[in-house]
Design a protein around this motif. Structure first.
Motif, mmCIF file in Angstrom:
data_model
loop_
_atom_site.group_PDB
_atom_site.id
_atom_site.type_symbol
_atom_site.label_atom_id
_atom_site.label_comp_id
_atom_site.label_asym_id
_atom_site.label_seq_id
_atom_site.Cartn_x
_atom_site.Cartn_y
_atom_site.Cartn_z
ATOM 1 N N UNK A 11 46.852 -46.131 -52.741
ATOM 2 C CA UNK A 11 45.791 -46.744 -53.539
ATOM 3 C C UNK A 11 46.400 -47.509 -54.711
ATOM 4 N N UNK A 12 47.373 -46.892 -55.378
ATOM 5 C CA UNK A 12 48.023 -47.536 -56.514
ATOM 6 C C UNK A 12 48.867 -48.724 -56.063
ATOM 7 N N UNK A 13 49.531 -48.591 -54.918
ATOM 8 C CA UNK A 13 50.382 -49.669 -54.419
ATOM 9 C C UNK A 13 49.563 -50.913 -54.077
ATOM 10 N N UNK A 14 48.431 -50.721 -53.396
ATOM 11 C CA UNK A 14 47.596 -51.873 -53.042
ATOM 12 C C UNK A 14 47.031 -52.538 -54.287
ATOM 13 N N UNK A 15 46.745 -51.717 -55.319
ATOM 14 C CA UNK A 15 46.229 -52.284 -56.563
ATOM 15 C C UNK A 15 47.326 -53.032 -57.322
ATOM 16 N N UNK A 16 48.533 -52.481 -57.344
ATOM 17 C CA UNK A 16 49.635 -53.066 -58.115
ATOM 18 C C UNK A 16 50.198 -54.320 -57.466
ATOM 19 N N UNK A 50 44.570 -38.046 -58.656
ATOM 20 C CA UNK A 50 45.149 -38.020 -57.314
ATOM 21 C C UNK A 50 44.839 -36.744 -56.541
ATOM 22 N N UNK A 51 44.755 -35.593 -57.247
ATOM 23 C CA UNK A 51 44.516 -34.339 -56.531
ATOM 24 C C UNK A 51 43.052 -34.268 -56.106
ATOM 25 N N UNK A 52 42.795 -34.454 -54.818
ATOM 26 C CA UNK A 52 41.444 -34.352 -54.283
ATOM 27 C C UNK A 52 41.210 -33.011 -53.597
ATOM 28 N N UNK A 53 42.299 -32.287 -53.314
ATOM 29 C CA UNK A 53 42.183 -30.995 -52.659
ATOM 30 C C UNK A 53 42.317 -29.893 -53.701
ATOM 31 N N UNK A 54 41.205 -29.303 -54.090
ATOM 32 C CA UNK A 54 41.214 -28.212 -55.062
ATOM 33 C C UNK A 54 40.400 -27.071 -54.456
ATOM 34 N N UNK A 105 51.255 -31.930 -55.310
ATOM 35 C CA UNK A 105 50.187 -32.467 -54.476
ATOM 36 C C UNK A 105 50.479 -32.210 -53.007
ATOM 37 N N UNK A 106 49.437 -31.970 -52.214
ATOM 38 C CA UNK A 106 49.689 -31.900 -50.778
ATOM 39 C C UNK A 106 49.964 -33.320 -50.285
ATOM 40 N N UNK A 107 50.619 -33.464 -49.120
ATOM 41 C CA UNK A 107 51.061 -34.792 -48.681
ATOM 42 C C UNK A 107 49.926 -35.779 -48.438
ATOM 43 N N UNK A 108 48.748 -35.290 -48.061
ATOM 44 C CA UNK A 108 47.621 -36.194 -47.825
ATOM 45 C C UNK A 108 47.107 -36.772 -49.135
ATOM 46 N N UNK A 109 46.881 -35.919 -50.137
ATOM 47 C CA UNK A 109 46.453 -36.405 -51.446
ATOM 48 C C UNK A 109 47.485 -37.360 -52.022
ATOM 49 N N UNK A 110 48.746 -36.990 -51.865
ATOM 50 C CA UNK A 110 49.833 -37.803 -52.407
ATOM 51 C C UNK A 110 49.862 -39.179 -51.739
ATOM 52 N N UNK A 111 49.756 -39.202 -50.417
ATOM 53 C CA UNK A 111 49.785 -40.472 -49.680
ATOM 54 C C UNK A 111 48.614 -41.361 -50.085
ATOM 55 N N UNK A 112 47.415 -40.787 -50.157
ATOM 56 C CA UNK A 112 46.233 -41.581 -50.498
ATOM 57 C C UNK A 112 46.328 -42.135 -51.915
ATOM 58 N N UNK A 113 46.788 -41.303 -52.854
ATOM 59 C CA UNK A 113 46.899 -41.748 -54.244
ATOM 60 C C UNK A 113 47.963 -42.835 -54.396
ATOM 61 N N UNK A 114 49.101 -42.642 -53.746
ATOM 62 C CA UNK A 114 50.194 -43.610 -53.865
ATOM 63 C C UNK A 114 49.807 -44.950 -53.262
#
Length: 373
Positions: free
Chosen positions: A166-171, A75-79, A155-164
């Motif tokens: 992504x998982x929600x649409x998959x689930x 999920x962490x894309x901002x490093x 996580x920053x809010x953007x990484x968190x939103x994108x990861x969440x």
């Protein structure tokens, strides 16, 4: 219905613990001694493997940093280099307090499940090994990574939103626009029925209580599947709608500022109001204003209220305030509407009607010029 989503703790049931693995440790020790008794040089490799396995049973072990691969779908894309250097300084000062979490993969190598910054910081310091806990590969690595990061990483809010999402649409099998519509519809209904508190209470309930609670709130079928995912991740749906969902529609310049310069989510949402539509200018001009304002926010370390004041000033340069409604005109309209009835006009003299016509014509001409401007 939503797919079964195990709790965070369930994801690591495979992490071998000494307390419940004493018999396995004893068996491994016996196997080491048996191989030694054979005194066969060819078996030295097997002994080394068993030693490593024995260490794994006891707890975390030292793993060669160069045998670890990052998780490409974490999920962490901002490093940023700043965050890595900061972590390196902490590791140098305090040592490694928490082991990273690895899963075996690809012939003796390991995939990083948790600890990206610790691993990167250790590399900066030139460490050869890092303390790690080895766990069996989970059934769903992407979901395990997300659960791990939500539980242990900031996580920053953007990484968190994108990861969440992504998982929600998959689930759930829902597209992002369907998730957005469903979330807004349900929350509006719950707010109208004054049941937000009941929904919030479900965050600390177990899975069975959550399902029953959602049914009591008349959240069923696809809506229930969606809300069960939110609750599984420990997310308040109302907060998701207000704080996370808007992150996905931010302009690219603001997303870049979050990832590369550390712009906070609340500041980004405020700056996003400097849009082409709001300012009534082109997209390119609006982007220039946002970028300039973003640089000022970061340079001066402005608070959210200070950022809003800055935005208010920018808008004032582009938007002409609409004149307030005139009480006098309102009174005239009421008089014309109610006072100049057909009967009143019929009883007026010809001279009066002509004078009224001239006055109204003159005023209509003045009004036309103002509207035309």
């Amino acid at each position: 219905m939503a797919k079964g989503l195990p709790q965070i703790g369930d994801k690591f049931k495979g992490a071998v613990q000494k307390t419940d693995q004493e018999q396995k440790i004893t068996d491994l020790q016996a196997e080491v001694e048996k191989l030694r008794a054979l005194q066969s040089p060819e078996l030295e490799t097997e002994i080394s493997k068993l030693r490593e396995q024995l260490q794994t049973q006891v707890g975390d072990i030292a793993v060669n940093i160069h045998l670890i691969d990052p998780n490409p779908n974490q999920p962490r894309q901002t490093i940023t280099q700043e965050s890595i250097q900061s972590k390196a300084r902490l590791l140098k000062k305090h040592g490694q307090i928490t082991p990273v979490i690895l899963v075996p993969h690809n012939h003796g190598r390991y995939l990083l499940l948790d600890g990206q910054l610790r691993w990167s910081g250790a590399q900066v310091l030139g460490w050869e090994t890092i303390r790690a806990l080895i766990v069996p590969p989970p059934d769903d690595l992407d979901q395990s990574s997300l659960l791990t990061f939500l539980g242990f990483e900031d996580l920053n809010p953007l990484d968190k939103a994108e990861a969440i999402f992504k998982e929600i649409t998959k689930s759930t099998g829902l597209e992002l626009d369907e998730v957005t519509t469903s979330l807004a519809t349900v929350l509006k209904r719950i707010e109208r029925n004054n049941q937000i508190k009941e929904l919030t209470k479900l965050l600390v309930a177990n899975s069975e209580e959550q399902q029953k609670g959602l049914e009591a709130l008349e959240i069923i079928n696809e809506e229930q599947a969606l809300f069960l995912v939110f609750l599984e991740f420990g997310l308040n749906p109302a907060s998701v709608k207000s704080n996370l969902l808007p992150m996905l529609s931010l302009p690219e310049d603001l997303k870049k500022a979050i990832r590369e310069k550390g712009l906070k989510g609340a500041h980004a949402l405020a700056l996003a109001t400097l849009s082409a539509k709001t300012l009534k200018i082109s997209e390119q001009e609006a982007a220039k204003e946002r970028i300039k304002a973003t640089e000022q926010v970061l340079k001066e370390n402005l608070t959210v209220p200070e950022t809003r004041d800055l935005i208010k000033g920018i808008k004032a340069r582009y938007l002409t305030p609409e004149p307030s409604e005139s009480k006098e005109i309102k009174a005239v309209l009421q008089k014309i509407s109610s006072g100049l009835s057909e009967t009143t006009l019929a009883n007026a003299s010809r001279e009066q009607l002509q004078s009224l016509q001239e006055i109204l014509a003159q005023k209509l001409d003045e009004i036309g010029k103002l509207i035309g401007d």
